[in-house]
Design a protein around this motif. Structure first.
Motif, PDB file in Angstrom:
ATOM      1  N   THR A  55      53.386 -10.095 -10.824  1.00  0.00           N
ATOM      2  CA  THR A  55      52.788  -8.770 -11.029  1.00  0.00           C
ATOM      3  C   THR A  55      52.092  -8.233  -9.778  1.00  0.00           C
ATOM      4  N   ARG A  58      54.395  -6.718  -7.111  1.00  0.00           N
ATOM      5  CA  ARG A  58      55.048  -5.480  -7.486  1.00  0.00           C
ATOM      6  C   ARG A  58      54.063  -4.317  -7.545  1.00  0.00           C
ATOM      7  N   GLN A  59      52.823  -4.628  -7.955  1.00  0.00           N
ATOM      8  CA  GLN A  59      51.814  -3.565  -7.986  1.00  0.00           C
ATOM      9  C   GLN A  59      51.502  -3.102  -6.564  1.00  0.00           C
ATOM     10  N   VAL A  61      53.459  -3.252  -3.884  1.00  0.00           N
ATOM     11  CA  VAL A  61      54.560  -2.494  -3.263  1.00  0.00           C
ATOM     12  C   VAL A  61      54.675  -1.109  -3.907  1.00  0.00           C
ATOM     13  N   ALA A  62      54.447  -1.012  -5.224  1.00  0.00           N
ATOM     14  CA  ALA A  62      54.498   0.305  -5.887  1.00  0.00           C
ATOM     15  C   ALA A  62      53.415   1.223  -5.313  1.00  0.00           C
ATOM     16  N   ASP A  65      54.513   2.455  -1.960  1.00  0.00           N
ATOM     17  CA  ASP A  65      55.549   3.482  -2.107  1.00  0.00           C
ATOM     18  C   ASP A  65      54.916   4.831  -2.434  1.00  0.00           C
ATOM     19  N   TYR A  66      53.937   4.790  -3.307  1.00  0.00           N
ATOM     20  CA  TYR A  66      53.378   6.034  -3.823  1.00  0.00           C
ATOM     21  C   TYR A  66      51.856   5.897  -3.831  1.00  0.00           C
ATOM     22  N   PHE A  75      45.885   0.140 -11.493  1.00  0.00           N
ATOM     23  CA  PHE A  75      45.972  -1.144 -10.791  1.00  0.00           C
ATOM     24  C   PHE A  75      44.577  -1.714 -10.503  1.00  0.00           C
ATOM     25  N   GLY A 290      61.131 -15.484  -5.910  1.00  0.00           N
ATOM     26  CA  GLY A 290      62.517 -15.094  -6.175  1.00  0.00           C
ATOM     27  C   GLY A 290      62.818 -13.623  -5.970  1.00  0.00           C
ATOM     28  N   GLU A 291      62.161 -13.015  -4.979  1.00  0.00           N
ATOM     29  CA  GLU A 291      62.356 -11.575  -4.768  1.00  0.00           C
ATOM     30  C   GLU A 291      63.552 -11.319  -3.842  1.00  0.00           C
ATOM     31  N   TYR A 294      64.590  -7.531  -2.363  1.00  0.00           N
ATOM     32  CA  TYR A 294      63.826  -6.803  -1.338  1.00  0.00           C
ATOM     33  C   TYR A 294      64.273  -7.149   0.082  1.00  0.00           C
ATOM     34  N   ALA A 325      59.280  -2.195   2.563  1.00  0.00           N
ATOM     35  CA  ALA A 325      58.978  -2.663   1.204  1.00  0.00           C
ATOM     36  C   ALA A 325      59.082  -4.185   1.176  1.00  0.00           C
TER      37      ALA A 325
END
Lengths: 469, 469
Positions: A55, A58-59, A61-62, A65-66, A75, A290-291, A294, A325
């Motif tokens: 989690t 991903r939080q 990187v999100a 992104d934005y 978050f 395991g990403e 990316y 990313a």
């Protein structure tokens, strides 16, 4: 067209997975099969097998992104802090800008710090961020490409090996010098036998590098400290660059086993940057994270001649940069939440769940294989794979020959057609003549892995019976 | 080490930007300079120059990174719909899984649909997603690498050219065959002169491909329909593959000018896949979106022999896949919000703002250069660059020779030291002997661009005066 491309082979995505994809399409179209779904045990892609992403990663990187997300109460604060820090570290106009080709300094500093441990220092100048280990390994192999005839570069690769190596060497017209891992000795490297292979290879090329994959792919071994020392000493003496594929270093399952970094062991036995060159590779795609999607990784180029390093740096600039990313994900991996951080508890739980489940499957899988007569599987110390040997009846081998197939390909294809389970034949990785293996990941979830093992035992027995007079 | 890497040059990230970075560091340390900040006009990186990302793209990618966001009331519904569609199109376990090496079929279908226009069909099987145009171009050049001696592959590249081409050809030991764009004729291609160059090149190698960059980098031209037709006809006749670098196709500024796709023009004049092979490249990094940091692009391989295409596909699989985050961005680009969608209005406004600002700067920049005696600049039809020619005094050229520098490098370095503005010397792209140029982007914001033009005029006049007796 380039004939080296025609010659190259890449079994992990070869005939078996292609057929498995066709079968999946046929199932979708309603074609009746002796199975309901395909188990893709051919590729080390944890999320595709149901593993959940971390989690925190991903939080962050999100948020990069934005960045507007930082204004919402969605978050935790440590996520927002990390995203802000990374955006400023990447520089330029955020994640949409080109970043430094070698990787932004701030991010390389975090990588270096994660490697440094008080006893061993890491210089951020030796770190290159890249688009997964594959990208890094290919560009280092390209760097050492050199000469014609007897001066042509030879690279020692283990057998069995991950086919990236043979494919890249073929593509670049380098000489692949095969050395065998010792299956009877937990897939260890025998330095004496490597030496005689090097001596012989020198008659036709110039060996310049030795590839080690530890923990092993496809073999799942984890080298002992002693074995690593021997290899490092040997390569230092012979002037061989070590290409250390250490992407599975987080994946250690066997009790008492420990990962030993080639570079750190070299330092421990007194070898410094003037005594040895070691390129080590790490990836976001493996470990507990395991990403794969990316495309993120890094390499440490230790002991590389500064002039050559500058040339390498220039060469990397023509690729501009690796995905930001991906670099963000990599930063979260080398610098995960610490106890006390808002995200720590969840992070630690997610990480432990993945590693515990893999540890559990690692022992179950090798035990199950070893309980079948005719099948033998070394202990899975680490990585994500089992590489059992299988005894094939003489008539099966003849049938394979008639079908113009390697006997283990013939076996794996038949296994796929009957069970919907896709594994990769040992011949795609290389193996001692007259032996047969296959590689399976241990990534399918516990229930699927169980279904796999039951189906395998049943199929193997029938296969042996069918081809035995 | 590989001597081709030693030989390769990549000016866009060469001596000028390295010095500019040093100057930025010195400024930060408080060293006094005749300027307060650096203007990096050397690289086509829109976001680094302050351009804002497109909201829709970033919302979709953030949603794919962290699908939990779909449960919050943060993003418009069309963002959520698109993210769901993409996650299912990528397959596997979402954005963290490896995706199909060629690009997931659903995403390639969207690309193909964006190219198809009723008159011209595009086959998703011809589309390969890649990590930016650079990745695609390098792998296609690698594919056509072939033979030794007179059979060695030659590739025609424009002069001036984007240095990726010369760098990659050097790296791969292919022959670069230079053809000159006609500066006096809006940087058009003269097919007759290309033909005589091809004839001459055949004495020492086998020309197999011709590179065209349209709209032009560094030249900013947009080829006329007639010029594109001539080139296509010629390449079809001579059996030359067209490598069409069309990454700037969204960036057209000159009134009445239009982008003409090489592949579509070929079809229009009756040439089909059996008559010509065209590899066209597109990128997320340019256009109005400028998403350089995601490393996303695609190529269309039109008319490529199916056997060769299969080999190419196999070759790409060894790279596993390009970044899924990048593929998500690319999907938003080829399939942006439509009128009626929740995100459409904002999207259209953002897009128009960027393109209008670039259009405005394009005309101002060329006018300003042309108003200076000794400087000449073709109209900037498209792309993101001006490539003015500058007259340098004889004594400046002598001073450059004494400093062992190309005269335009000498000029640009002096310009940088005095103004903090970083441009790239024409010698990094190639130019006719005895002429001198530099490339500047038109990306700095209006105020900075104004500062640039004023500083340039002032500096150039002083420079000329200093070196004139």
């Amino acid at each position: 067209m380039n004939q080296n491309i025609v010659k190259m082979e890449y079994a992990v995505r070869g005939i078996l997975p292609i057929r498995a994809m066709e079968l999946a399409r046929e199932l979708k179209q309603g074609v009746k099969k002796p199975f309901d779904s395909i188990i893709f045990a051919n590729i080390g892609d944890p999320h595709a097998m149901g593993q959940q992403p971390t989690t925190f990663f991903r939080q962050v990187v999100a948020c990069c992104d934005y960045p507007e997300l930082m204004n919402y109460n969605v978050f935790p604060n440590d996520v927002k802090r990390r995203a802000s820090k990374l955006l400023s570290g990447i520089g330029g106009g955020g994640i949409g800008s080109y970043s430094d080709s070698q990787g932004p300094l701030k991010l390389r500093e975090d990588v270096a710090q994660s490697i440094s441990d008080g006893k061993h220092d890491c210089n951020p100048d030796d770190i290159f961020l890249c688009a997964g280990a594959t990208d890094g390994i290919k560009s280092v192999l390209h760097l050492i490409d050199f000469g014609q005839g007897k001066d042509r570069t030879g690279v020692l690769t283990p057998i069995p090996q991950y086919p990236l190596y043979s494919a890249t060497l073929t593509e670049m017209n380098l000489v692949q010098i095969k050395y065998y891992l010792d299956e009877d000795n937990a897939w260890a490297i025998n330095v004496d036998s490597v030496h005689s292979i090097v001596q012989k290879a020198r008659e036709k090329c110039t060996p310049r590098a030795l590839v080690v994959i530890n923990p092993g792919n496809p073999t799942g071994q984890c080298f002992s400290r002693r074995n690593v020392e021997d290899i490092v000493r040997y390569c230092s003496k012979e002037g061989l660059i070590i290409i250390a594929d250490e992407v599975y270093q987080e994946n250690i399952y066997a009790k008492g086993m420990q990962f030993h970094s080639f570079r750190k062991v070299a330092n421990d036995i007194g070898l410094g940057p003037n005594d040895i060159t070691i390129a080590s590779f790490y990836s976001a795609s493996k470990g507990y994270m395991g990403e794969c999607g990316y495309r993120a990784g890094f390499m440490e180029l230790y002991g590389l001649d500064p002039v050559v390093k500058n040339q390498f740096r220039k060469h990397r600039t023509a690729n501009l940069c690796s995905s930001n990313a991906g670099q963000v994900i990599m930063n979260c991996i080398v610098n995960p939440p610490k106890p006390g951080d808002e995200s720590y508890e969840l992070f630690a739980k997610e990480r432990e769940n993945v590693l515990m489940s893999l540890t559990d499957k690692a022992s179950k899988v090798s035990e199950a294989f070893n309980s079948i007569k005719g099948v033998k599987c070394n202990r899975i110390d680490g990585a994500m794979y089992a590489f059992p040997s299988i005894t094939l009846p003489k008539r099966a081998i003849e049938a394979a020959n008639s079908a113009k197939m390697a006997p283990d390909t013939f076996f794996c294809l038949d296994f796929l057609e009957n069970t919907g389970i896709c594994v990769v034949p040992g011949s795609g990785f290389g193996q001692r003549e007259g032996t047969y293996h296959f590689r399976t990941t241990i990534l399918p979830d516990t229930e699927k892995m169980q279904r796999f093992l039951v189906a395998f035992e049943d199929f193997y027995k029938k296969f042996v019976a069918k081809y035995t007079d």
